[in-house]
Design a protein around this motif. Sequence first.
Motif, PDB file in Angstrom:
ATOM      1  N   LEU A  44       0.829  -1.203   0.000  1.00 12.25           N
ATOM      2  CA  LEU A  44       0.000   0.000   0.000  1.00 12.25           C
ATOM      3  C   LEU A  44       0.863   1.253   0.000  1.00 12.25           C
ATOM      4  N   LYS A  45       1.927   1.235   0.777  1.00 14.16           N
ATOM      5  CA  LYS A  45       2.835   2.392   0.824  1.00 14.16           C
ATOM      6  C   LYS A  45       3.513   2.596  -0.527  1.00 14.16           C
ATOM      7  N   TYR A  46       3.885   1.479  -1.170  1.00 12.05           N
ATOM      8  CA  TYR A  46       4.501   1.580  -2.490  1.00 12.05           C
ATOM      9  C   TYR A  46       3.547   2.196  -3.501  1.00 12.05           C
ATOM     10  N   GLU A  47       2.279   1.736  -3.493  1.00 14.16           N
ATOM     11  CA  GLU A  47       1.281   2.264  -4.422  1.00 14.16           C
ATOM     12  C   GLU A  47       1.014   3.739  -4.157  1.00 14.16           C
ATOM     13  N   ASN A  48       0.929   4.112  -2.876  1.00 16.21           N
ATOM     14  CA  ASN A  48       0.692   5.514  -2.529  1.00 16.21           C
ATOM     15  C   ASN A  48       1.858   6.398  -2.955  1.00 16.21           C
ATOM     16  N   ASP A  49       3.075   5.892  -2.734  1.00 22.83           N
ATOM     17  CA  ASP A  49       4.264   6.649  -3.141  1.00 22.83           C
ATOM     18  C   ASP A  49       4.320   6.794  -4.654  1.00 22.83           C
ATOM     19  N   LYS A  50       3.947   5.695  -5.357  1.00 25.45           N
ATOM     20  CA  LYS A  50       3.941   5.725  -6.822  1.00 25.45           C
ATOM     21  C   LYS A  50       2.935   6.741  -7.334  1.00 25.45           C
ATOM     22  N   LYS A  51       1.734   6.737  -6.721  1.00 23.94           N
ATOM     23  CA  LYS A  51       0.686   7.671  -7.132  1.00 23.94           C
ATOM     24  C   LYS A  51       1.108   9.106  -6.851  1.00 23.94           C
ATOM     25  N   GLN A  52       1.758   9.319  -5.691  1.00 16.51           N
ATOM     26  CA  GLN A  52       2.204  10.662  -5.342  1.00 16.51           C
ATOM     27  C   GLN A  52       3.285  11.135  -6.304  1.00 16.51           C
ATOM     28  N   ASN A  53       4.176  10.222  -6.676  1.00 20.10           N
ATOM     29  CA  ASN A  53       5.231  10.579  -7.633  1.00 20.10           C
ATOM     30  C   ASN A  53       4.632  10.959  -8.985  1.00 20.10           C
ATOM     31  N   GLU A  54       3.556  10.248  -9.369  1.00 13.82           N
ATOM     32  CA  GLU A  54       2.887  10.575 -10.631  1.00 13.82           C
ATOM     33  C   GLU A  54       2.254  11.949 -10.569  1.00 13.82           C
ATOM     34  N   LEU A  55       1.665  12.258  -9.408  1.00 14.46           N
ATOM     35  CA  LEU A  55       1.046  13.573  -9.243  1.00 14.46           C
ATOM     36  C   LEU A  55       2.084  14.678  -9.227  1.00 14.46           C
ATOM     37  N   ASP A  56       3.267  14.365  -8.675  1.00 12.99           N
ATOM     38  CA  ASP A  56       4.332  15.361  -8.608  1.00 12.99           C
ATOM     39  C   ASP A  56       5.007  15.569  -9.955  1.00 12.99           C
ATOM     40  N   THR A  57       4.835  14.582 -10.858  1.00 12.85           N
ATOM     41  CA  THR A  57       5.447  14.683 -12.175  1.00 12.85           C
ATOM     42  C   THR A  57       4.611  15.603 -13.055  1.00 12.85           C
ATOM     43  N   PRO A  58       5.226  16.548 -13.733  1.00  9.94           N
ATOM     44  CA  PRO A  58       4.465  17.445 -14.615  1.00  9.94           C
ATOM     45  C   PRO A  58       3.623  16.653 -15.606  1.00  9.94           C
ATOM     46  N   LEU A  59       2.433  17.181 -15.909  1.00 12.22           N
ATOM     47  CA  LEU A  59       1.484  16.488 -16.778  1.00 12.22           C
ATOM     48  C   LEU A  59       2.094  16.158 -18.129  1.00 12.22           C
ATOM     49  N   GLU A  60       2.870  17.089 -18.687  1.00 14.82           N
ATOM     50  CA  GLU A  60       3.438  16.859 -20.012  1.00 14.82           C
ATOM     51  C   GLU A  60       4.471  15.738 -20.010  1.00 14.82           C
ATOM     52  N   ASP A  61       5.000  15.402 -18.821  1.00 20.55           N
ATOM     53  CA  ASP A  61       5.958  14.300 -18.730  1.00 20.55           C
ATOM     54  C   ASP A  61       5.269  12.965 -18.515  1.00 20.55           C
ATOM     55  N   ARG A  62       3.990  13.002 -18.156  1.00 22.13           N
ATOM     56  CA  ARG A  62       3.242  11.773 -17.888  1.00 22.13           C
ATOM     57  C   ARG A  62       2.508  11.256 -19.117  1.00 22.13           C
ATOM     58  N   MET A  63       2.285  12.090 -20.099  1.00 20.36           N
ATOM     59  CA  MET A  63       1.519  11.685 -21.260  1.00 20.36           C
ATOM     60  C   MET A  63       2.055  12.364 -22.515  1.00 20.36           C
ATOM     61  N   GLU A  64       1.726  11.768 -23.654  1.00 13.93           N
ATOM     62  CA  GLU A  64       2.193  12.311 -24.928  1.00 13.93           C
ATOM     63  C   GLU A  64       1.526  13.652 -25.208  1.00 13.93           C
ATOM     64  N   LYS A  65       2.313  14.597 -25.689  1.00 15.36           N
ATOM     65  CA  LYS A  65       1.792  15.921 -25.995  1.00 15.36           C
ATOM     66  C   LYS A  65       1.783  16.132 -27.509  1.00 15.36           C
ATOM     67  N   ILE A  66       0.651  16.582 -28.013  1.00 18.31           N
ATOM     68  CA  ILE A  66       0.519  16.862 -29.440  1.00 18.31           C
ATOM     69  C   ILE A  66       0.659  18.367 -29.652  1.00 18.31           C
ATOM     70  N   THR A  67       1.629  18.737 -30.455  1.00 20.11           N
ATOM     71  CA  THR A  67       1.918  20.157 -30.667  1.00 20.11           C
ATOM     72  C   THR A  67       1.598  20.625 -32.086  1.00 20.11           C
ATOM     73  N   SER A  68       1.303  19.673 -32.982  1.00 20.56           N
ATOM     74  CA  SER A  68       1.059  20.034 -34.380  1.00 20.56           C
ATOM     75  C   SER A  68      -0.415  19.873 -34.747  1.00 20.56           C
ATOM     76  N   ARG A  69      -0.944  20.865 -35.432  1.00 21.97           N
ATOM     77  CA  ARG A  69      -2.327  20.798 -35.916  1.00 21.97           C
ATOM     78  C   ARG A  69      -2.466  19.777 -37.047  1.00 21.97           C
ATOM     79  N   GLU A  70      -1.325  19.351 -37.621  1.00 20.67           N
ATOM     80  CA  GLU A  70      -1.346  18.387 -38.723  1.00 20.67           C
ATOM     81  C   GLU A  70      -1.138  16.959 -38.226  1.00 20.67           C
TER      82      GLU A  70
END
Length: 222
Positions: A44-70
């Motif tokens: 449980l502590k591992y999962e909580n720490d993992k979730k907290q680390n994900e929250l602390d990670t900037p959103l753009e680093d957690r998921m693919e970012k699309i920058t082109s309209r094409e």
Amino acid sequence: MSLAKNIVMIVIILLLLALGIHQQLRINELDETISTLEKQNETLKYENDKKQNELDTPLEDRMEKITSRENAKIKYACRLAQSAAFRRSEGRFLAEGRKLCPELARGAELETLFYTETAAEKCPELETLPGEHYLVEDHVADKLADVGTHQGVFGVFRTPEHTLEEARTGGRYLALERVQDPGNVGTLLRSAAAFGFDGVLLSDGCASVWAPKTLRASMGAA
């Protein structure tokens, strides 16, 4: 010492031995229980720490970012919004809105979700929705939007399939005949839901239920 006394002593010794074994078994069981609880606590502590680390990670680093309209995914989504024939052939449609997309996800399969960083901050529950998620820049969101002012949230859904066989005897249904304005169809869908109708039947010639304007007017009632 008489035989009877010897037997009594033996019985007492056996009882003490049995009691000792029983206590040892209970101690072993207790140790196993404590060990299991410690492992569960570590997990449980591992999962909580993992979730907290994900929250602390900037959103753009957690998921693919699309920058082109094409981008191919953006062009595909735009085509769904623009062409009823393409929506029918693909069996998919595009919806937009912070409230509309989660509402539609309750009854339709959400395949892809696009949203801006601002939308994610205002509506963090978006991250809990199913499907593939992509962060998009504002100018990309502008291309996806059906109107000039948008909320920065867009979803590609599979089109639900319904037949007349689903209509139940004695149910309350609203029938629409050749209502061609998408806004009117959407408003009638929303009204039918508000008044507790079991469904809405549309004849040929009615505006598409899955057109962007209809969806926007229905506010998720589709």
